[in-house]
Design a protein around this motif. Structure first.
Motif, mmCIF file in Angstrom:
data_model
loop_
_atom_site.group_PDB
_atom_site.id
_atom_site.type_symbol
_atom_site.label_atom_id
_atom_site.label_comp_id
_atom_site.label_asym_id
_atom_site.label_seq_id
_atom_site.Cartn_x
_atom_site.Cartn_y
_atom_site.Cartn_z
ATOM 1 N N ARG A 93 0.839 -1.189 0.000
ATOM 2 C CA ARG A 93 0.000 0.000 0.000
ATOM 3 C C ARG A 93 0.884 1.253 0.000
ATOM 4 O O ARG A 93 1.763 1.404 0.828
ATOM 5 C CB ARG A 93 -0.880 -0.010 1.254
ATOM 6 N N GLY A 94 0.674 2.144 -0.928
ATOM 7 C CA GLY A 94 1.416 3.394 -0.983
ATOM 8 C C GLY A 94 2.707 3.327 -1.783
ATOM 9 O O GLY A 94 3.359 4.333 -1.989
ATOM 10 N N ARG A 102 7.315 3.626 6.450
ATOM 11 C CA ARG A 102 6.596 2.939 7.530
ATOM 12 C C ARG A 102 7.505 1.968 8.268
ATOM 13 O O ARG A 102 7.505 1.909 9.496
ATOM 14 C CB ARG A 102 5.383 2.177 6.966
ATOM 15 N N LEU A 103 8.281 1.183 7.528
ATOM 16 C CA LEU A 103 9.180 0.209 8.152
ATOM 17 C C LEU A 103 10.235 0.894 9.020
ATOM 18 O O LEU A 103 10.541 0.442 10.128
ATOM 19 C CB LEU A 103 9.853 -0.663 7.088
ATOM 20 N N GLU A 106 8.592 2.266 12.230
ATOM 21 C CA GLU A 106 8.338 1.175 13.179
ATOM 22 C C GLU A 106 9.624 0.769 13.888
ATOM 23 O O GLU A 106 9.629 0.537 15.095
ATOM 24 C CB GLU A 106 7.729 -0.033 12.466
ATOM 25 N N ALA A 107 10.716 0.670 13.132
ATOM 26 C CA ALA A 107 12.001 0.284 13.725
ATOM 27 C C ALA A 107 12.498 1.342 14.705
ATOM 28 O O ALA A 107 13.060 1.014 15.751
ATOM 29 C CB ALA A 107 13.032 0.044 12.622
ATOM 30 N N ILE A 108 12.286 2.608 14.386
ATOM 31 C CA ILE A 108 12.716 3.694 15.274
ATOM 32 C C ILE A 108 11.977 3.621 16.607
ATOM 33 O O ILE A 108 12.553 3.879 17.663
ATOM 34 C CB ILE A 108 12.495 5.066 14.599
ATOM 35 N N ARG A 109 10.698 3.262 16.563
ATOM 36 C CA ARG A 109 9.898 3.211 17.786
ATOM 37 C C ARG A 109 10.252 2.034 18.693
ATOM 38 O O ARG A 109 9.919 2.043 19.873
ATOM 39 C CB ARG A 109 8.415 3.157 17.441
#
Length: 176
Positions: A93-94, A102-103, A106-109
């Motif tokens: 998507r996108g 997005r990936l 997510e990894a940063i969080r």
């Protein structure tokens, strides 16, 4: 998400924020070039330089901008992937760019205890390496227990920032 930095004058935390916000805050507090400040990356704990001189005026005949979306702070970079990776990214998507963003977000969080510990070590080595109990504190940091107790007698701002970088539950970094 922009990287943040923290400035110390001796053992006193002076300001914290993104590079631009920190520079502006320090100038507003009267710090200029040559100020006796230590500035640390909140991501790596490493000491960094900060240009506190007055910002230069933009040149009237500035060259045209390169690729990317400069108003959003986006710069074109190159990524090398295998064909199957590009196919998978294209089916998401996108598209490829949105999926990679997005990936990465997510990894940063995701908390990374080893990186936090290393950031705390770098910070402590630079600012607290000559404080009593430094060696014991570093052993406790890497042992994963007793760090808060080992730094309890350190100056308040140094202790709080070291605990915060290490991800210790007792650590908090109040805004100066």
């Amino acid at each position: 998400m922009d990287e943040t930095f923290t400035a110390f004058e001796g053992a006193r935390r002076v300001a914290q924020g993104t590079r631009a916000a920190l520079t502006k805050a320090l100038r507003a507090k009267g710090f200029g070039p040559g100020a006796a400040l230590l500035v640390f990356s909140d991501l790596t704990g490493r000491e960094t330089d900060l240009d506190l001189s007055a910002p230069p005026a933009p040149p009237a005949d500035a060259p045209p901008r390169g690729r990317g979306r400069p108003k959003l702070g986006v710069r074109a970079k190159e990524v090398t992937l295998l064909p199957r990776h590009w196919e998978w990214l294209a089916s998401q998507r996108g598209g490829a760019s949105a999926t990679l963003r997005r990936l990465v977000e997510e990894a940063i969080r995701q908390p990374n205890p080893a990186a936090r510990r290393d950031a705390a070590y770098a910070f402590c080595t630079a600012i607290a390496g000559d404080l009593p109990g430094y060696e014991e504190a570093m052993r406790a940091l890497y042992a994963g227990e007793g760090f808060a107790g080992a730094v309890a007698h350190w100056p308040d701002d140094v202790r709080a920032h070291a605990l915060w970088l290490a991800g210790a539950p007792e650590g908090s970094t109040p805004q100066p």
